[in-house]
Design a protein around this motif. Structure first.
Motif, PDB file in Angstrom:
ATOM      1  N   LEU A   1       6.418  -7.751  -0.830  1.00 21.46           N
ATOM      2  CA  LEU A   1       7.723  -8.037  -0.207  1.00 21.46           C
ATOM      3  C   LEU A   1       7.785  -7.426   1.194  1.00 21.46           C
ATOM      4  CD1 LEU A   1      10.162  -7.523  -3.232  1.00 21.46           C
ATOM      5  CD2 LEU A   1       9.847  -9.651  -1.957  1.00 21.46           C
ATOM      6  N   LYS A   2       7.260  -6.216   1.304  1.00 21.64           N
ATOM      7  CA  LYS A   2       7.276  -5.533   2.603  1.00 21.64           C
ATOM      8  C   LYS A   2       6.464  -6.335   3.625  1.00 21.64           C
ATOM      9  CE  LYS A   2       6.455  -1.050   4.641  1.00 21.64           C
ATOM     10  NZ  LYS A   2       5.756   0.215   4.537  1.00 21.64           N
ATOM     11  N   GLU A   3       5.279  -6.764   3.198  1.00 21.31           N
ATOM     12  CA  GLU A   3       4.414  -7.549   4.076  1.00 21.31           C
ATOM     13  C   GLU A   3       5.087  -8.849   4.501  1.00 21.31           C
ATOM     14  OE1 GLU A   3       0.236  -8.873   2.902  1.00 21.31           O
ATOM     15  OE2 GLU A   3       0.275  -6.686   2.636  1.00 21.31           O
ATOM     16  N   ALA A   4       5.904  -9.393   3.600  1.00 19.90           N
ATOM     17  CA  ALA A   4       6.589 -10.660   3.894  1.00 19.90           C
ATOM     18  C   ALA A   4       7.852 -10.434   4.726  1.00 19.90           C
ATOM     19  CB  ALA A   4       6.928 -11.373   2.589  1.00 19.90           C
ATOM     20  N   GLY A   5       8.067  -9.207   5.178  1.00 20.57           N
ATOM     21  CA  GLY A   5       9.207  -8.924   6.054  1.00 20.57           C
ATOM     22  C   GLY A   5      10.530  -8.842   5.313  1.00 20.57           C
ATOM     23  N   GLN A   6      10.494  -8.595   4.013  1.00 20.05           N
ATOM     24  CA  GLN A   6      11.720  -8.532   3.211  1.00 20.05           C
ATOM     25  C   GLN A   6      12.262  -7.099   3.173  1.00 20.05           C
ATOM     26  OE1 GLN A   6      13.105 -11.376   1.474  1.00 20.05           O
ATOM     27  NE2 GLN A   6      11.720 -12.296   2.949  1.00 20.05           N
ATOM     28  N   PRO A   7      13.573  -6.938   2.945  1.00 18.69           N
ATOM     29  CA  PRO A   7      14.117  -5.583   2.805  1.00 18.69           C
ATOM     30  C   PRO A   7      13.453  -4.859   1.630  1.00 18.69           C
ATOM     31  CG  PRO A   7      15.873  -7.233   2.918  1.00 18.69           C
ATOM     32  CD  PRO A   7      14.600  -7.987   2.821  1.00 18.69           C
ATOM     33  N   GLU A   8      13.346  -3.540   1.732  1.00 23.95           N
ATOM     34  CA  GLU A   8      12.659  -2.774   0.686  1.00 23.95           C
ATOM     35  C   GLU A   8      13.519  -2.737  -0.576  1.00 23.95           C
ATOM     36  OE1 GLU A   8      11.351   1.030   2.068  1.00 23.95           O
ATOM     37  OE2 GLU A   8      10.833   1.675   0.032  1.00 23.95           O
ATOM     38  N   PRO A   9      12.968  -3.183  -1.708  1.00 23.45           N
ATOM     39  CA  PRO A   9      13.765  -3.157  -2.944  1.00 23.45           C
ATOM     40  C   PRO A   9      13.752  -1.762  -3.581  1.00 23.45           C
ATOM     41  CG  PRO A   9      11.600  -4.052  -3.392  1.00 23.45           C
ATOM     42  CD  PRO A   9      11.620  -3.733  -1.933  1.00 23.45           C
ATOM     43  N   GLU A  10      14.754  -1.495  -4.428  1.00 16.58           N
ATOM     44  CA  GLU A  10      14.691  -0.302  -5.267  1.00 16.58           C
ATOM     45  C   GLU A  10      13.731  -0.610  -6.410  1.00 16.58           C
ATOM     46  OE1 GLU A  10      18.769   0.167  -6.304  1.00 16.58           O
ATOM     47  OE2 GLU A  10      19.310   0.829  -4.288  1.00 16.58           O
ATOM     48  N   VAL A  11      13.073   0.423  -6.944  1.00  5.88           N
ATOM     49  CA  VAL A  11      12.119   0.184  -8.039  1.00  5.88           C
ATOM     50  C   VAL A  11      12.514   1.003  -9.266  1.00  5.88           C
ATOM     51  CG1 VAL A  11      10.159  -0.515  -6.609  1.00  5.88           C
ATOM     52  CG2 VAL A  11      10.496   1.899  -7.109  1.00  5.88           C
ATOM     53  N   TYR A  12      12.335   0.386 -10.426  1.00  8.76           N
ATOM     54  CA  TYR A  12      12.744   1.019 -11.692  1.00  8.76           C
ATOM     55  C   TYR A  12      11.690   0.772 -12.765  1.00  8.76           C
ATOM     56  CZ  TYR A  12      17.283   1.084  -9.394  1.00  8.76           C
ATOM     57  OH  TYR A  12      18.292   1.293  -8.503  1.00  8.76           O
ATOM     58  N   ASP A  13      11.640   1.720 -13.716  1.00  9.88           N
ATOM     59  CA  ASP A  13      10.724   1.578 -14.862  1.00  9.88           C
ATOM     60  C   ASP A  13      11.316   0.689 -15.944  1.00  9.88           C
ATOM     61  OD1 ASP A  13       8.912   3.313 -13.814  1.00  9.88           O
ATOM     62  OD2 ASP A  13       9.729   5.077 -14.850  1.00  9.88           O
ATOM     63  N   ASP A  14      12.649   0.668 -16.041  1.00 12.05           N
ATOM     64  CA  ASP A  14      13.256  -0.100 -17.132  1.00 12.05           C
ATOM     65  C   ASP A  14      14.578  -0.710 -16.693  1.00 12.05           C
ATOM     66  OD1 ASP A  14      15.487   1.797 -17.877  1.00 12.05           O
ATOM     67  OD2 ASP A  14      13.728   3.104 -18.057  1.00 12.05           O
ATOM     68  N   LEU A  15      14.982  -1.725 -17.430  1.00 15.50           N
ATOM     69  CA  LEU A  15      16.188  -2.483 -17.078  1.00 15.50           C
ATOM     70  C   LEU A  15      17.442  -1.619 -17.141  1.00 15.50           C
ATOM     71  CD1 LEU A  15      17.622  -5.168 -16.454  1.00 15.50           C
ATOM     72  CD2 LEU A  15      17.595  -5.653 -18.908  1.00 15.50           C
ATOM     73  N   THR A  16      17.502  -0.723 -18.145  1.00 17.52           N
ATOM     74  CA  THR A  16      18.705   0.102 -18.306  1.00 17.52           C
ATOM     75  C   THR A  16      18.986   0.877 -17.018  1.00 17.52           C
ATOM     76  OG1 THR A  16      18.157   0.289 -20.626  1.00 17.52           O
ATOM     77  CG2 THR A  16      19.805   1.829 -19.812  1.00 17.52           C
ATOM     78  N   SER A  17      17.952   1.507 -16.451  1.00 19.04           N
ATOM     79  CA  SER A  17      18.169   2.271 -15.203  1.00 19.04           C
ATOM     80  C   SER A  17      18.589   1.329 -14.089  1.00 19.04           C
ATOM     81  CB  SER A  17      16.895   2.986 -14.751  1.00 19.04           C
ATOM     82  OG  SER A  17      16.227   3.528 -15.829  1.00 19.04           O
TER      83      SER A  17
END
Ligand SMILES: NC(=O)c1ccc[n+]([C@@H]2O[C@H](COP(=O)([O-])OP(=O)(O)OC[C@H]3O[C@@H](n4cnc5c(N)ncnc54)[C@H](O)[C@@H]3O)[C@@H](O)[C@H]2O)c1
Length: 367
Positions: free
Chosen positions: A55-71
């Motif tokens: 995503l970063k390479e494609a010029g997109q905003p940096e997403p938040e990252v999570y291990d699981d859906l609940t978080s």
């Protein structure tokens, strides 16, 4: 790829499951001016980080990252969640999303388990009551001629439907099945050539022909003896209209052949091959009608439909109930093969066979 200008009305999309199809969803969202991937969720950090890097390479905003859906549901501001995890996890995760009153897009198949799918169906109906959209990916209904066939059938242009032939003749290597622990298992893939590869074609067949009535079937593990599920299946179906169909799906057809759906009626018919329209006769004319259909669709066209439904407060073209019908058809095939007798679709749909252990229904070819 140049990043599109992202307008003010953003859909904030969380992608759950960042593997092969999770990337397709990310690419699809990245191309859109009206939506942004804002969160990536995967229990495998390396897979998730690889998609974040893309995503970063494609010029997109940096997403938040999570291990699981609940978080992710607690901490991120997503408005729509795309479920791209192994098939056996879909319904439970999707229900969690709907409980938070967020829109949900679920990869096919809806799930592998009908009781879970029915519970999700009820949750989706409740959620629709307060404007929350749920849809299940079946991208082959968009583009390539399938909608033209559907419209022709609805308008009676093929006359009375008499029969259909659907075949998905693919090859998958043993390495493919070994490439992720869930592939080829009953618990997470829920079946083989029909549940995983063939469910798109099952959905098209039902869209064209209506709900099945009776189903007979044989499933076997013809080439891939290391997997739990079938790699080859044949079935016959009767429909409420009285028409009949044959259904064939295999991942044991080296080097991989075609997907074909042929529809026949008293005044016309049509054929899709690899999701392209190959033949179209209608209105009692003997000659083929030349029709412009555009290329086979990808996820983009279905996202147009889903985001359109969200924007207009409408219903998406493909509902959870459509996907329950496709799942119940696949389960009917496995149950008929297990019991070695025809089963009624409605009995499977309504749970009267929920206790059948379908793993017994897959035969090895005789020595
Ligand atoms: N529409 C299509 O044409 C199409 C094509 C391929 C796959 N699919 C479907 O997409 C789904 C995923 O297939 P794939 O090939 O991308 O699989 P994959 O194994 O490449 O990716 C699945 C990812 O989900 C992650 N995951 C598993 N459980 C999780 C959980 N509970 N929470 C968060 N992450 C979790 C795994 O770590 C993995 O990275 C399947 O249901 C498959 O049938 C659809």
């Amino acid at each position: 790829m140049a990043a599109p200008d992202k307008g003010p009305t953003q859909h904030q999309v969380a992608i759950v499951g960042c593997g092969i199809i999770g990337r397709t969803h990310a690419e699809t969202i990245a191309e859109r001016p009206d939506a942004t991937v804002t969160a990536l969720v995967d229990s495998d950090a390396a897979t998730r980080d690889a998609l974040a890097a893309w995503l970063k390479e494609a010029g997109q905003p940096e997403p938040e990252v999570y291990d699981d859906l609940t978080s992710a549901l607690t901490e991120s501001a997503s408005s729509l969640v795309a479920i791209c995890t192994p098939s056996g996890t879909h319904a439970k995760l999707a229900e969690q999303v709907l409980n938070e009153k967020k829109h949900v897009v679920i990869e096919k198949p809806l799930d592998v388990d009908l009781p879970r799918a029915r519970r999700l169906g009820a949750a989706a109906t409740r959620a629709a009551g307060y404007g929350v959209v749920s849809s299940v990916i079946s991208q082959n209904r968009f583009g390539g001629g399938s909608s033209l066939i559907h419209e022709a059938i609805q308008a009676g242009r093929f006359g009375q439907l008499t029969s259909a032939v659907a075949t998905v003749a693919w090859w998958r290597t043993d390495e493919y099945y070994a490439s992720a622990g869930w592939r080829g298992t009953w618990a997470q893939d829920g079946g083989g050539a029909l549940m995983n590869q063939g469910v798109h074609t099952v959905d098209l067949l039902l869209w064209f022909m209506g709900r099945p009535v009776n189903i007979q079937a044989q499933a076997l593990r013809a080439a891939h003896h290391e997997i739990e599920v079938e790699d080859t299946v044949v079935a016959t179906l009767t429909f409420e209209s009285g028409a009949v169909a044959t259904l064939h799906a295999t991942t044991a057809a080296f080097p991989g052949s075609r997907t074909r759906v042929s529809i026949h009626g008293t005044e016309g018919g049509a054929e899709l091959e690899n999701n392209r329209l190959r033949r179209f006769n209608a209105d009692g004319a003997k000659d083929d009608v030349e029709v412009e259909t555009g290329p086979p669709a990808r996820h983009r066209e279905q996202y147009d439909d889903i985001l359109g439904a969200i924007a207009n407060g409408g219903r998406p073209s493909i509902t959870v109930q459509d996907a329950i019908d496709a799942l119940a058809t696949v389960r009917s095939v496995y149950i008929a093969s297990t019991l070695q007798r025809p089963v009624k679709f409605i009995d499977v749909l309504e749970g009267r066979y929920d206790d059948v252990d379908v793993s017994r229904g897959v035969r090895l070819p005789p020595d």
